[in-house]
Design a protein around this motif. Sequence first.
Motif: not given
Length: 478
Positions: A234-249
């Motif tokens: 998935a390509l996300l625009r300007r979402t501010g998502v900088t990390a995926l803490e607690g997720t695997e895969g």
Amino acid sequence: MADEQFKAEVDAFVNEVWEDVVEDIRSLVRIDSVENRQAAEPGKPWGPEAYKALAKGLEIAARLGLEAHDCEGYLGYADLPGESETQIATIAHTDIVPTGIGWTVPALDVTRRDGYLLGRGVLDDKGPFVLSLYAAKFFVDQVARTGKKLPYTLRCLVGNNEETSMADVEWYLEHYEAPAFLFTPDADFPLICGEKGIFHGLFRTKGPVITDDSPVREINAGTVANAIPGQATALLRRTGVTALEGTEGFELTGYDDDVTQILSEGIGGHAAFPQGTVNAIGKLSSLLLDLGVTKGSEALDAFVRMVDIIANTSDGEPLGINSSDKVFGDLTMNAGVIRTLEDGSMTITMDVRYPTSIAIEDVIAAFERLAEEHGCTFEAGMSNPPFYMDPSLPAIQALLGTYREYADPDAQPYVIGGGTYARHFPRACAFGPNDPTKPNPDWVGIEHGPDEGVSEECLRRALKIYIVAIARLMELDL
């Protein structure tokens, strides 16, 4: 006929030709023979690359002493004429699914490693196709040596459109009589006498769901409907998502100055065998919903919620279509390919393998209801009913008995969720060459997946089984 002396002759033949077998498999694997109807032309209805593999297969057949014929590019056949024009036949295919991603070895070559062959098509189905030709070559040599023809004509059919629609055999059966009996080396041992029904369909948004203002720019995954995708992005625009803490895969990477890419890692496989797989589309849809990035567009949010339902189930229970019968077992379903189109609309494919305990009309109705609830349409596509052959037929028993002698005296025929050419012929079955009782190392991939591989020992044994089984079929009253 198939006594110990005959089997010793078969053993010697396989030992003599084996390196030639591997090199002929390699020559086919090097061809990226994926269907491309957009590039089709007269004599090449499935596209130029698929035709190259068909032509190469017929070239090998002619070199081995068979009478090879190109059927207007739809498929081909190679004969060893017998005393009778009645045919005993094999059919295997030279087309492949797209190579996809995740390979650790060259996909379009044969890598030999620790007794295994790796490469797209070594198992499905270029390797088994070459086995069928060399099984016929054994009898070519026998006829040349003895001067005595086989009782029946032995025909090796060369399929070229199995992975998409099997329209090649539909064309063939419109122009030629079906063989008296046929088996396809495009499955597992011991013997497959039945196949679930197969249905394909497509969900489509009713218009663009991704615009210039949407937080989500693209969602894409998969190569073909009948493969469970191991990766999705998935390509996300300007979402501010900088990390995926607690997720695997998941892997988060910068795509450009304004876009972030999320890569979802699942466990890919064949749509007919979902056990042990993880659909990367389902993982990704759940993550996007958890992140809340779809809420800015009501239509996109509805679509992703629908995707989350269909990509995170393999039995259809959330849709009320879970079903099972004693012969075919459980219904399975797979969301295989999701695409973002140029206008911002989206599609996702469905592959369903179903038993006799549910009508395909009920499956379609459930998909149509789900689509309407989520602002989409559903388009029904290819549908083939369940297929079953009586295991007590002498031809089936001849094959099964041969496998039992070489491998497992207690082996029994069974049914599968996969679809093979057998379902298109009046008297047919699927017969090896893969042996599911012999587990492969973790680095050997399955058909339709990365690092597709097969044991050389299994292939060598399968070639012996095919030769002896064909000899026994020749002794039957067909």
